[in-house]
Design an enzyme around this catalytic site. Structure first.
Site, PDB file in Angstrom:
ATOM      1  N   LYS A 122     -42.088  11.167  32.466  1.00 18.22           N
ATOM      2  CA  LYS A 122     -41.387   9.874  31.594  1.00 18.22           C
ATOM      3  C   LYS A 122     -40.296   9.306  32.298  1.00 18.22           C
ATOM      4  CE  LYS A 122     -39.076  10.592  27.973  1.00 18.22           C
ATOM      5  NZ  LYS A 122     -37.700   9.924  27.879  1.00 18.22           N
ATOM      6  N   ASN A 123     -39.484  10.407  32.727  1.00 20.31           N
ATOM      7  CA  ASN A 123     -38.145   9.785  33.126  1.00 20.31           C
ATOM      8  C   ASN A 123     -38.087   9.445  34.708  1.00 20.31           C
ATOM      9  OD1 ASN A 123     -37.142  10.362  30.631  1.00 20.31           O
ATOM     10  ND2 ASN A 123     -36.150  12.366  31.038  1.00 20.31           N
ATOM     11  N   ARG A 132     -34.519   3.050  26.385  1.00 21.34           N
ATOM     12  CA  ARG A 132     -33.168   2.872  26.999  1.00 21.34           C
ATOM     13  C   ARG A 132     -33.380   2.272  28.491  1.00 21.34           C
ATOM     14  NH1 ARG A 132     -28.895   4.403  24.739  1.00 21.34           N
ATOM     15  NH2 ARG A 132     -27.952   4.526  26.577  1.00 21.34           N
ATOM     16  N   CYS A 169     -33.375   8.241  21.834  1.00 24.17           N
ATOM     17  CA  CYS A 169     -32.906   9.197  20.726  1.00 24.17           C
ATOM     18  C   CYS A 169     -31.506   9.337  20.457  1.00 24.17           C
ATOM     19  CB  CYS A 169     -33.466  10.501  21.350  1.00 24.17           C
ATOM     20  SG  CYS A 169     -35.208  10.793  21.595  1.00 24.17           S
ATOM     21  N   ASP A 191     -32.774  18.633  28.476  1.00 21.56           N
ATOM     22  CA  ASP A 191     -34.232  18.502  27.575  1.00 21.56           C
ATOM     23  C   ASP A 191     -34.803  19.837  27.431  1.00 21.56           C
ATOM     24  OD1 ASP A 191     -34.113  15.375  27.660  1.00 21.56           O
ATOM     25  OD2 ASP A 191     -33.796  15.944  29.679  1.00 21.56           O
ATOM     26  N   VAL A 227     -24.205  18.154  28.209  1.00 22.27           N
ATOM     27  CA  VAL A 227     -24.717  16.822  28.637  1.00 22.27           C
ATOM     28  C   VAL A 227     -24.585  15.736  27.495  1.00 22.27           C
ATOM     29  CG1 VAL A 227     -26.314  15.358  29.761  1.00 22.27           C
ATOM     30  CG2 VAL A 227     -26.287  17.745  30.511  1.00 22.27           C
TER      31      VAL A 227
HETATM   32  N1  EPU Z   1     -23.045   8.211  29.823  1.00 19.99           N
HETATM   33  C1  EPU Z   1     -21.763   7.561  29.505  1.00 19.99           C
HETATM   34  N2  EPU Z   1     -21.822   6.023  29.828  1.00 19.99           N
HETATM   35  C2  EPU Z   1     -22.938   5.637  30.361  1.00 19.99           C
HETATM   36  C3  EPU Z   1     -24.244   6.486  30.906  1.00 19.99           C
HETATM   37  C4  EPU Z   1     -23.887   7.919  30.330  1.00 19.99           C
HETATM   38  O1  EPU Z   1     -20.718   7.824  28.979  1.00 19.99           O
HETATM   39  O2  EPU Z   1     -23.054   4.273  30.848  1.00 19.99           O
HETATM   40  C5  EPU Z   1     -22.885   9.669  29.363  1.00 19.99           C
HETATM   41  C6  EPU Z   1     -24.242  10.028  28.358  1.00 19.99           C
HETATM   42  O3  EPU Z   1     -23.509   9.686  27.105  1.00 19.99           O
HETATM   43  C7  EPU Z   1     -24.364  11.403  28.437  1.00 19.99           C
HETATM   44  C8  EPU Z   1     -24.295  11.632  29.880  1.00 19.99           C
HETATM   45  O4  EPU Z   1     -23.370  10.544  30.294  1.00 19.99           O
HETATM   46  O5  EPU Z   1     -23.532  12.057  27.847  1.00 19.99           O
HETATM   47  C9  EPU Z   1     -25.566  11.798  30.526  1.00 19.99           C
HETATM   48  O6  EPU Z   1     -26.367  10.433  30.401  1.00 19.99           O
HETATM   49  P1  EPU Z   1     -27.380  10.119  31.597  1.00 19.99           P
HETATM   50  O7  EPU Z   1     -26.930   8.746  31.852  1.00 19.99           O
HETATM   51  O8  EPU Z   1     -27.535  11.107  32.604  1.00 19.99           O
HETATM   52  O9  EPU Z   1     -28.735  10.057  30.414  1.00 19.99           O
HETATM   53  P2  EPU Z   1     -29.738   8.909  30.752  1.00 19.99           P
HETATM   54  O10 EPU Z   1     -30.038   8.318  32.022  1.00 19.99           O
HETATM   55  O11 EPU Z   1     -29.547   8.073  29.388  1.00 19.99           O
HETATM   56  C10 EPU Z   1     -31.774  10.510  30.997  1.00 19.99           C
HETATM   57  C11 EPU Z   1     -33.239  10.959  30.154  1.00 19.99           C
HETATM   58  C12 EPU Z   1     -32.713  11.946  29.570  1.00 19.99           C
HETATM   59  C13 EPU Z   1     -32.079  13.028  29.763  1.00 19.99           C
HETATM   60  C14 EPU Z   1     -30.947  12.651  30.698  1.00 19.99           C
HETATM   61  C15 EPU Z   1     -30.021  13.909  31.399  1.00 19.99           C
HETATM   62  C16 EPU Z   1     -34.439   8.784  30.682  1.00 19.99           C
HETATM   63  C17 EPU Z   1     -35.113   7.663  29.950  1.00 19.99           C
HETATM   64  N3  EPU Z   1     -33.636   9.628  29.888  1.00 19.99           N
HETATM   65  O12 EPU Z   1     -30.963   9.756  30.267  1.00 19.99           O
HETATM   66  O13 EPU Z   1     -34.041  12.238  28.850  1.00 19.99           O
HETATM   67  O14 EPU Z   1     -31.751  13.874  28.912  1.00 19.99           O
HETATM   68  O15 EPU Z   1     -31.068  11.668  31.801  1.00 19.99           O
HETATM   69  O16 EPU Z   1     -30.944  14.364  32.311  1.00 19.99           O
HETATM   70  O17 EPU Z   1     -34.503   8.951  31.920  1.00 19.99           O
HETATM   71  C18 EPU Z   1     -35.442  12.830  27.047  1.00 19.99           C
HETATM   72  O18 EPU Z   1     -36.371  12.585  27.772  1.00 19.99           O
HETATM   73  O19 EPU Z   1     -35.746  13.327  26.031  1.00 19.99           O
HETATM   74  C19 EPU Z   1     -34.048  12.227  27.329  1.00 19.99           C
HETATM   75  C20 EPU Z   1     -33.226  12.012  26.460  1.00 19.99           C
END
Ligand code: EPU
Length: 437
Positions: free
Chosen positions: A22-23, A95, A119, A309, A331
């Site tokens: 998915k990601n 997102r 989420c 995750d 995280v």
């Molecule tokens: N963060 C910030 N500011 C930003 C972006 C992120 O403070 O502008 C913080 C977040 O709040 C979090 C941390 O940085 O505390 C990590 O966030 P990240 O940006 O790495 O996560 P994401 O890209 O929003 C993706 C996956 C998540 C997975 C995380 C970590 C997708 C769509 N989602 O999220 O997957 O947990 O990376 O590996 O790719 C899931 O599949 O259930 C899921 C939540």
């Protein structure tokens, strides 16, 4: 609202086949916008996050075909601006829309992004994304229903540094820099396997990207890119979820499509807990070999650490381990909400504001309950549960399948955001359940 009635206490045994992550898949779909010819993506699961991204791409003129064999074609020949009101209809559903910014700015000179969903596992701000885009020359305006961007002088390569190796912000840099003029140097990059697969796709499209040591990624902008043909990396989060389900239910599940290299960190922990696995050419068999499960101490982290995750399904298995397990979530600040329902089912899980681990964590000494102590083994009993989020919801289902008695789990459609054919897979594993829309 969809609900499942589950009679638990029966081991899950059988085979499930998983498709692309998915990601990764959702980001690869956005990358197709950068090409001047059609792209082909293989192993695309039928999950609702893929549907949301398909609809948003279609609104922008991309022609998409997603076959039952998992092959998706995306033709971006006629990319066009979409009406704000149509885009807004997708507000709060995912997102991924934030990743449309760079490609749309390159193709159209402007972008409108609806307010994001996903989420509720923390604040999930987009400050890194916006800062990065500004560095490339984007002009950003916050509107009541979303964010509008333009790039009056085009996008130019930049030297950017992330305060935390965010997966999404790293993808933002990649998708924006490949067609930006000049060189981009990103430090503090995330290096998850899904990101490496996205880089492979972008390279197929004509991009010039190098991954250096110490989380530095360099991109030399090119003038144009073409479509790609790519088989998506398997979904290691789904693989880990079924592995934990096998352990929690005393079961034996072969996960077709799972591979060892991207799961090494998980496999180490799985073995330490007392789970057994066998790695085959076409997948991995995960099973409970009998005997007692052991407690573990883990900290979630960015790659190559233990993924955030993976934590929720594993916690259900840890309720069956003898002794005290500790999970320090570094995280997301708010990813233990799902433990309330597990406690209602008889688990003994305490959550703490303190960092119960050695990793420096951004959430220590603040008001975030981000460490959990799980005391086991505890007998799980049936309950009425409402699925709160994707991974937490999967964990609740696993707990209901492990518990004695009949549970009612509502809001289960949320699980289909990330798990393809979830109910069919449960049926194939011999789960005893019925489903009502
Ligand atoms: N963060 C910030 N500011 C930003 C972006 C992120 O403070 O502008 C913080 C977040 O709040 C979090 C941390 O940085 O505390 C990590 O966030 P990240 O940006 O790495 O996560 P994401 O890209 O929003 C993706 C996956 C998540 C997975 C995380 C970590 C997708 C769509 N989602 O999220 O997957 O947990 O990376 O590996 O790719 C899931 O599949 O259930 C899921 C939540």
């Amino acid at each position: 609202m969809s609900q499942i009635t589950v009679t638990g206490g029966k081991p899950l045994v059988g085979r499930v086949d998983i498709k692309g992550a998915k990601n990764l898949v959702t980001k690869a779909m956005v990358a197709a916008l950068l090409g001047n010819t059609a792209s082909v993506l293989k192993d695309v699961p039928k999950i609702s996050d893929v549907e949301v991204v398909s609809r948003l791409l279609q609104l922008h003129g991309v022609i998409i075909n997603h076959g039952d064999d998992g092959v998706m074609t995306l033709d971006p020949s006629n990319v066009e601006s979409a009406r704000m009101v149509d885009i807004d209809a997708h507000a709060g559903s995912s997102r991924i829309p934030i990743l449309f910014c760079g490609p749309l700015l390159h193709r159209l000179g402007e972008a409108f992004i609806p307010d994001l969903g996903g989420c509720h596992i923390g604040d999930r701000p987009i400050d890194f994304h916006l800062e990065v885009l500004r560095n490339f020359g984007a002009v950003i305006e916050k509107l009541p229903n979303g964010t509008r961007m333009s790039a009056p002088d085009g996008l130019k390569g930049a030297k950017v540094s992330l305060p935390y190796p965010s997966v999404g912000a790293t993808e933002q840099v990649l998708l924006t820099s490949v067609l930006a003029e000049g060189i981009t140097e990103l430090s503090g990059a995330a290096i998850e396997p899904e990101i490496m697969d996205l880089i492979a796709i972008l390279q197929k499209m004509g991009a010039v990207i190098s991954v250096d040591t110490d989380r530095v990624i360099r991109v030399e902008g090119v003038e144009k890119m073409r479509g790609y043909s790519h088989r998506a990396l398997f979904d290691r989060n789904e693989a880990a979820s079924w592995a934990a389900a096998a352990l929690a239910t005393n079961g034996d599940i072969f996960v077709g499509g799972a591979r060892q290299p991207e799961m090494m960190t998980f496999l180490n922990v799985f073995r330490k807990v007392g789970g057994a696995f066998e790695i085959e050419d076409d997948g991995i068999r995960f099973y409970h070999p009998g005997g007692e499960l052991n407690p573990v101490v883990i900290e979630t982290d960015v790659h190559p650490g233990f993924m955030t995750d993976w934590q929720q399904p594993l916690v259900v298995a840890l309720t069956q381990a003898k002794g005290l397990s500790i999970v320090h979530e570094t995280v997301y600040e708010n990813r233990f909400g799902f433990t309330d329902a597990l406690n209602d089912m008889g688990a003994q899980i305490q959550i703490y504001r303190e960092c119960l681990g050695g990793n420096p964590c951004r959430f220590g000494q603040r008001n975030f309950y981000h460490s959990a102590v799980i005391s086991g083994p505890t007998k799980l009993k049936a309950a009425d549960i409402r699925v709160p989020d994707l991974r937490g919801g999967f964990s609740h289902m696993v707990a209901a399948l492990a518990a004695e008695g009949t549970s009612h789990v509502s809001n289960v459609q949320l699980i289909s955001r990330g798990y393809e054919h979830f109910l069919d897979k449960l049926a194939a594993l011999g789960a005893d359940f019925s489903y009502t829309e």
